[in-house]
Design an enzyme around this catalytic site. Sequence first.
Site, PDB file in Angstrom:
ATOM      1  N   LYS A 262      28.999 -40.918 -41.681  1.00 39.40           N
ATOM      2  CA  LYS A 262      27.771 -41.067 -42.462  1.00 39.40           C
ATOM      3  C   LYS A 262      26.634 -40.310 -41.778  1.00 39.40           C
ATOM      4  CE  LYS A 262      28.489 -45.792 -44.247  1.00 39.40           C
ATOM      5  NZ  LYS A 262      28.376 -45.555 -45.681  1.00 39.40           N
ATOM      6  N   ARG A 336      37.355 -51.322 -49.300  1.00 43.05           N
ATOM      7  CA  ARG A 336      38.412 -51.626 -50.269  1.00 43.05           C
ATOM      8  C   ARG A 336      39.787 -51.635 -49.616  1.00 43.05           C
ATOM      9  NH1 ARG A 336      36.482 -46.643 -53.857  1.00 43.05           N
ATOM     10  NH2 ARG A 336      34.542 -47.298 -52.873  1.00 43.05           N
TER      11      ARG A 336
HETATM   12  N1  BES Z   1      29.490 -50.000 -46.495  1.00 40.33           N
HETATM   13  C1  BES Z   1      29.386 -48.957 -47.432  1.00 40.33           C
HETATM   14  C2  BES Z   1      28.591 -49.340 -48.678  1.00 40.33           C
HETATM   15  C3  BES Z   1      27.135 -49.663 -48.480  1.00 40.33           C
HETATM   16  C4  BES Z   1      26.170 -48.687 -48.623  1.00 40.33           C
HETATM   17  C5  BES Z   1      26.733 -50.952 -48.215  1.00 40.33           C
HETATM   18  C6  BES Z   1      24.840 -48.987 -48.478  1.00 40.33           C
HETATM   19  C7  BES Z   1      25.377 -51.263 -48.065  1.00 40.33           C
HETATM   20  C8  BES Z   1      24.431 -50.277 -48.202  1.00 40.33           C
HETATM   21  C9  BES Z   1      30.779 -48.519 -47.907  1.00 40.33           C
HETATM   22  O1  BES Z   1      31.793 -48.663 -46.978  1.00 40.33           O
HETATM   23  C10 BES Z   1      30.693 -47.079 -48.240  1.00 40.33           C
HETATM   24  O2  BES Z   1      30.420 -46.308 -47.366  1.00 40.33           O
HETATM   25  N2  BES Z   1      30.905 -46.755 -49.502  1.00 40.33           N
HETATM   26  C11 BES Z   1      30.836 -45.424 -49.956  1.00 40.33           C
HETATM   27  C12 BES Z   1      31.964 -45.203 -50.948  1.00 40.33           C
HETATM   28  C13 BES Z   1      32.197 -43.783 -51.301  1.00 40.33           C
HETATM   29  C14 BES Z   1      32.702 -43.006 -50.108  1.00 40.33           C
HETATM   30  C15 BES Z   1      33.196 -43.717 -52.430  1.00 40.33           C
HETATM   31  C16 BES Z   1      29.471 -45.224 -50.627  1.00 40.33           C
HETATM   32  O3  BES Z   1      28.967 -46.166 -51.216  1.00 40.33           O
HETATM   33  O4  BES Z   1      28.926 -44.131 -50.497  1.00 40.33           O
HETATM   34 ZN    ZN Z   2      32.022 -46.968 -45.690  1.00 36.37          ZN
END
Ligand code: BES
Ligand code: ZN
Length: 481
Positions: A262, A336
Amino acid sequence: MPNQLQITDIHIENTDADTATVATDRPVGEKDLATLGVAETFLAASKFEGKIGQTALLPDESSVVLAVGTGSKEISIPDLRASAAHLWRASSHLESLTSFLPLVASSHLGAEVALQAVIEGLLLASYRFDELKGSPEEESKLRQITLIAPDGVDGEGALAKAHAVASGISLARDLVNKPGGSLTAIDLADAAASAASDIEVEIWDRERLTKERCGGILGVNAGSTEEPRLVRMTWRPEGESKGTIYFVGKGITFDTGGLNLKPFEGMKEMKIDMGGAAAVIGAMSAMAAHAPDVTVVGICCCTDNQPSPTATKPGDVLKIRNGKTVEVLNTDAEGRLVLADGLSIAEEESPDLVIDLATLTGACLVALGSQYAGLMGNNDQAIRTVESAASQAGERVWHLPLPSEYRKQLDSQVADLRNIGSGRFGGTLVAGLFLQEFIGDTPWVHLDIAGPVTTEEVEAEFPRGATGFGVRTLLEVVNNW
Ligand code: BES
Ligand code: ZN
Ligand code: ZN
């Protein structure tokens, strides 16, 4: 009781109290401003209209009177909690308080319920997380609170239940507020084990997870120097059990994104990524105080998500507990993967209801903003059960679809599924569709709590930071069963 709750002494009095303490409150609705006995200009100057959330200090002979707004309608339980929270904030410079707030709602909500709501509002507003501060924030002086309740009310019962709920929510807040560097999967599992009395706790370490074929959790953990854990907490009623409910929580103690790292903006909040597991642990910790006559199982899937030469790589294929294989095309869609194992375990035992909670997608924040959780499910009755529990709990949820039209976005050339959709949009729904693959026909509801797991603003009984979202809804589901 976590030490973050500052109130140490709450008394319940069933009779007309001796009000010679430092302050007394006076609940006032919008309609009975005239009965306050203060000049209208004074009320106007202090902007007091009797609305929920408003308070005003009024002088009295030997003490102070605090006017607490209770709104224009019959007050609801969530609003009563909010009023009590505002009362706490307004009286933090006083040493003791006698409050008549439980009385305003006693006739229409029931005296014990009203009393419990007031106590919860006071306790939860007093929560703070300052264990990492060199010099703690200035403490509230308010230590002793006397609550006036109608004759015949079981004050001790209300107090015990309120303490259990507030402690469960505070525990969830503490776990979410702790930095990722201070809370490993092992720490999270240990917290679960010591949280709950009268609850069976079983913890699976890496070796056991391997034996149990939990390829999702192991795959996400592959880049970490910390061991993963799966926690299983079980409440068994004393008498005959009227059914079985499973709670499954995402427990990513820190989500760097893995090799799909990230950027800083997205990573800096990611200590909150175990908010689903925290809600499950918080709710299980309060189970004994409610003693429901249903079997409740809480499962937390815990690990951090780290990049490293040993980490799962984009294109790798994992085998989930139920035998399905998943092509990992984005290591940041890790929640997931761990939930797939957790849901598979839940499904094996054919429970009556499964609820999972997860900070699953940033897309849910885009869709619903920070105050609403996305709710999805495969069974209308299960969805209604959770929606009405959330509404009673005062936790905001919004029902979203699981459109079968989008399912093909998860088709993989090399495995049974891929872990991200092939399209750009509807990320929350696609994540829900992915989870659905692991629960079969078992009645199931998924709560994406990425938004409400924290709050940036102080709101009613919620200080800044972790909210403890989900604990209350889970407890309502169990209580209503
Ligand atoms: N933990 C994150 C989601 C999240 C984002 C929670 C902001 C709280 C605040 C999750 O694991 C994630 O990174 N999801 C990705 C999914 C994508 C790669 C399909 C996302 O939301 O960008
Ligand atoms: Zn994630
Ligand atoms: Zn995550």
